[in-house]
Every structure is written in structure tokens, then in C-alpha cells.
Design an enzyme around this catalytic site. Structure first.
Site, PDB file in Angstrom:
ATOM      1  CE  LYS A   1      -3.878   2.000   2.381  1.00  0.00           C
ATOM      2  NZ  LYS A   1      -4.834   1.786   3.466  1.00  0.00           N
TER       3      LYS A   1
ATOM      4  CE  LYS B   1      -6.236   1.537  -0.566  1.00  0.00           C
ATOM      5  NZ  LYS B   1      -6.870   1.358   0.728  1.00  0.00           N
TER       6      LYS B   1
HETATM    7  C1  PBG Z   1      -6.897   3.187   5.124  1.00  0.00           C
HETATM    8  C2  PBG Z   1      -7.598   3.014   3.827  1.00  0.00           C
HETATM    9  C3  PBG Z   1      -7.356   3.790   2.688  1.00  0.00           C
HETATM   10  C4  PBG Z   1      -8.240   3.346   1.704  1.00  0.00           C
HETATM   11  C5  PBG Z   1      -8.959   2.281   2.240  1.00  0.00           C
HETATM   12  N1  PBG Z   1      -8.553   2.094   3.557  1.00  0.00           N
HETATM   13  C6  PBG Z   1      -6.335   4.819   2.447  1.00  0.00           C
HETATM   14  C7  PBG Z   1      -6.253   5.991   3.301  1.00  0.00           C
HETATM   15  O1  PBG Z   1      -7.247   6.585   3.697  1.00  0.00           O
HETATM   16  O2  PBG Z   1      -5.121   6.359   3.587  1.00  0.00           O
HETATM   17  C8  PBG Z   1      -8.338   3.956   0.344  1.00  0.00           C
HETATM   18  C9  PBG Z   1      -9.407   3.446  -0.560  1.00  0.00           C
HETATM   19  C10 PBG Z   1      -9.673   4.321  -1.731  1.00  0.00           C
HETATM   20  O3  PBG Z   1      -9.041   5.381  -1.915  1.00  0.00           O
HETATM   21  O4  PBG Z   1     -10.529   3.937  -2.521  1.00  0.00           O
HETATM   22  N2  PBG Z   1      -6.878   2.100   5.937  1.00  0.00           N
END
Ligand code: PBG
Length: 343
Positions: A213, A267
Site C-alpha cells: 500500500k 494499492k
Molecule cells: C486506510 C484506507 C485507505 C483506503 C482504504 N482504507 C487509504 C487511506 O485513507 O489512507 C483507500 C481506498 C480508496 O481510496 O478507494 N486504511
């Protein structure tokens, strides 16, 4: 005046001489031949549908930065799960917009067995037991500062966060989650979650690791969706990956697999196709991409303005994930694509 001088005809080769009569356009000449040689295909089985849930009953709110995507209450999530089942979408991933008064410094509400995410899982499982439920076990929807970990003296503390996330994973499994997907990037989280799940008798609950991520600008609209955009102080660079790094992404995935991850996720998605390709080549594990909120917003917004053909851009982007080696994609387009593929 520049006068055009034709090339020296005497030495010019014909195209057949240049190509040795290999003409790659032959197989592209008709729709039937293009279909026949198509290497990758998108099917409904490739889709995971991320949804946003909020407290209340029978309510939906459109997320401004994600046209066409709504925050919905748990009862409506159950109805959407029935729709997913009808469409053949294999799984739903849930993300809660937790009431602001429930958020605190440590995200303690994640340890409430009856919190929004767990109630949503129960509602979905009661309505559509054949649809897989994937729960994000990160703290960010629960913390007053929007970070994925417990914040102490300006530092996201790793081990304490891991213990809490692992305990929350057990509650999510208890509620009926089929796959636990930790998105916090703390060290050791996969092994700790596996231990806790096994100790509680949830050997069959799988772990999808958000292995790689990246610290990314593409999460912007998501933070509006779960209501962390005004809360987050600073950035997530001390725990998410530097988006300049690729070898480090491979090490993260390797570590998560060693600790017991069943599936890997990359991601964001489209800007990181190279990472997907590397992980699939290296590990041959079930590999997924998350086409995140910002990626969705770019396509949806350009389409709304008439600047691109939204449906074509959507399908092209999703097929790109398959080409890169993905077994499936988390995408906000899931219901739309499933409907298109059906019709
Ligand atoms: C954090 C989380 C994020 C997303 C899902 N869970 C990133 C964040 O806020 O830093 C992003 C999903 C998206 O952008 O569609 N646990």
C-alpha cells in the site's frame, strides 16, 4: 523553399522484405479474429465491490468526489449484497463512516463487537450468505486523527496497533467476515492476525494482505467518503510505502506471505501495474489490485464532462489489471461492470 526529395527508390525495400512477410495486422483484421486471439478477459468473477456504510436506516448519501457512489446504511448494504449475488459478484468489501463522537485517539470503537462494520457484516451475511465479505481491519475510520494506527507523542506505535488490529480481526470474523484485509501496513500484523484467528477457531477465515500500500494522493475521495479528510494531520509516510520503491514492495509481500497471507493486494492500482506484474511473477499467489477512489473519480469526472467515454475507459482500465496479472480487482465500478457484462 524546401523542395521535397523522394527517398532513393532504388534501395527502398518493400514492406514484405522489411517484415519478412510477418504482418501482425492479419489477426486484427476483423472482430471475429480479434476475439479469437484475445489474451485476457474481464469477467464478473474478477470483481470485488467496495462499499461505504454509515449509521442509520434506509438512507443513502452520494459522495461528492465519487459521482455515482453512495454511503449507505447497513440495511441498504444487505439489499446491495442481494444485488451482488444476483449479478454474480463474488465479494463485497466494507468501509465504515463511523460517527465522529465514536472516534478517539486509539480507535477503541473497533473493539466493539457490535460496531458499524460488524453489524454490516451480519446484515450482509443474513441477506446474501453466498457473497463473500471482506473487512478492512484498519483503525483510520475509528481514530480522531484519521491515522491507521495508535498515535502516541506524534508517533504511530506499531506493536500496540498490531495487538488491537488482531483483536478486532477476531471480532470481524465472529461477525461473519470471510476475509480479513488489514490495510494499515504495520509490521507483523499478518502473523499476529493469523495467530489470533487460529486461536479463536477461525482457521477458515482468510487474510488478504494490503501488502503493498503506497503513500498516495489517489486516496483523496475515500477520505471524504469515510469522513477522515478534515481529521488527518500530516501524512502516512511512516507506514505506507514510498511510491518510488519497487524492491521494497516485493520485500513487503514476501514478509506478509511468510507470516501467512493468503492473498496479496496492490494499492492504488493503475499507477502500480509494474508492482502487480512483479508480485505475480515472483510469488504466483492470488494477486489483487485496488482501483482506488481517486482512480474512480478521475474516470467518472472526465466522463461527466464528456471528455472521455466513461464506460470504455472503465473497461480498459479493468482489463489492464488482468493483463498485468491480477486475479481480481476491487473497484467501485463493480455493479456497473457486472451489469454490462451480463447484458
Ligand atoms: C486506510 C484506507 C485507505 C483506503 C482504504 N482504507 C487509504 C487511506 O485513507 O489512507 C483507500 C481506498 C480508496 O481510496 O478507494 N486504511
Amino acid at each position: 523553399m524546401n523542395k521535397f526529395t523522394p527517398p532513393r527508390q532504388a534501395t527502398a525495400r518493400t514492406v514484405d522484405e522489411i517484415t519478412g512477410s510477418r504482418r501482425l495486422r492479419r489477426m486484427r483484421k476483423a472482430d471475429w479474429s480479434r476475439r479469437l486471439v484475445q489474451e485476457n478477459r474481464l469477467t464478473v468473477d474478477d470483481l470485488i465491490w467496495p462499499i461505504f456504510v454509515m449509521e442509520g436506516e434506509n438512507r443513502r448519501e452520494e459522495i461528492a468526489a465519487m459521482p455515482g457512489v453512495f454511503r449507505i446504511t447497513a440495511d441498504l448494504a444487505a439489499i446491495e449484497a442481494e444485488r451482488a449475488a444476483r449479478l454474480g459478484i463474488p465479494a463485497i468489501a466494507t468501509f465504515p463512516n463511523v460517527d465522529i463522537q465514536r472516534r478517539d485517539e486509539t480507535g477503541s470503537h473497533i473493539l466493539d463487537a457490535d460496531n458499524l462494520i460488524n453489524r454490516t457484516t451480519r446484515a450482509i451475511k443474513a441477506a446474501a450468505p453466498e457473497v463473500g465479505v471482506i473487512t478492512d481491519v484498519a483503525l483510520d475510520p475509528f481514530t480522531s486523527h484519521g491515522h491507521d494506527g495508535i498515535l502516541r507523542d506524534g508517533i504511530i506505535v506499531n506493536d500496540e496497533t498490531v495487538a488491537q488490529v488482531a483483536a478486532a480481526a477476531v471480532l470481524q470474523a465472529q461477525a461473519g467476515a470471510d476475509i480479513i484485509a488489514p490495510s494499515d501496513m504495520m509490521d507483523g500484523r499478518i502473523g499476529a492476525i493469523r495467530d489470533q484467528l487460529d486461536a479463536a477457531g477461525y482457521q477458515d477465515v482468510a487474510i488478504m494482505s494490503y501488502a503493498t500500500k503506497f503513500a498516495s494522493a489517489f486516496y483523496g475521495p475515500y477520505r471524504e467518503a469515510i469522513g477522515t479528510q478534515g481529521l488527518l494531520k500530516g501524512d502516512k509516510k511512516t507506514y505506507y510505502l514510498d511510491h518510488a520503491n519497487s524492491d521494497e514492495a516485493v520485500r513487503e509481500a514476501e514478509q506478509d506471505l511468510a507470516e501467512g497471507a493468503d492473498m496479496l493486494m496492490v494499492k492504488p492500482g493503475l499507477p502500480y501495474l509494474d508492482i502487480i506484474c512483479r508480485l505475480k511473477d515472483e510469488f504466483r499467489m492470488p494477486t489483487f489490485a485496488y482501483q482506488v477512489s481517486g482512480e474512480y473519480a478521475m474516470i467518472a469526472a472526465a466522463a461527466r464532462n464528456g471528455w472521455i467515454d466513461g464506460d470504455k475507459a472503465m473497461l480498459e482500465s479493468l482489463l489492464a489489471f488482468k493483463r498485468a496479472g491480477c486475479d481480481g480487482i476491487l473497484t467501485y465500478f463493480a455493479p456497473k461492470v457486472a451489469e454490462m457484462l451480463k447484458g
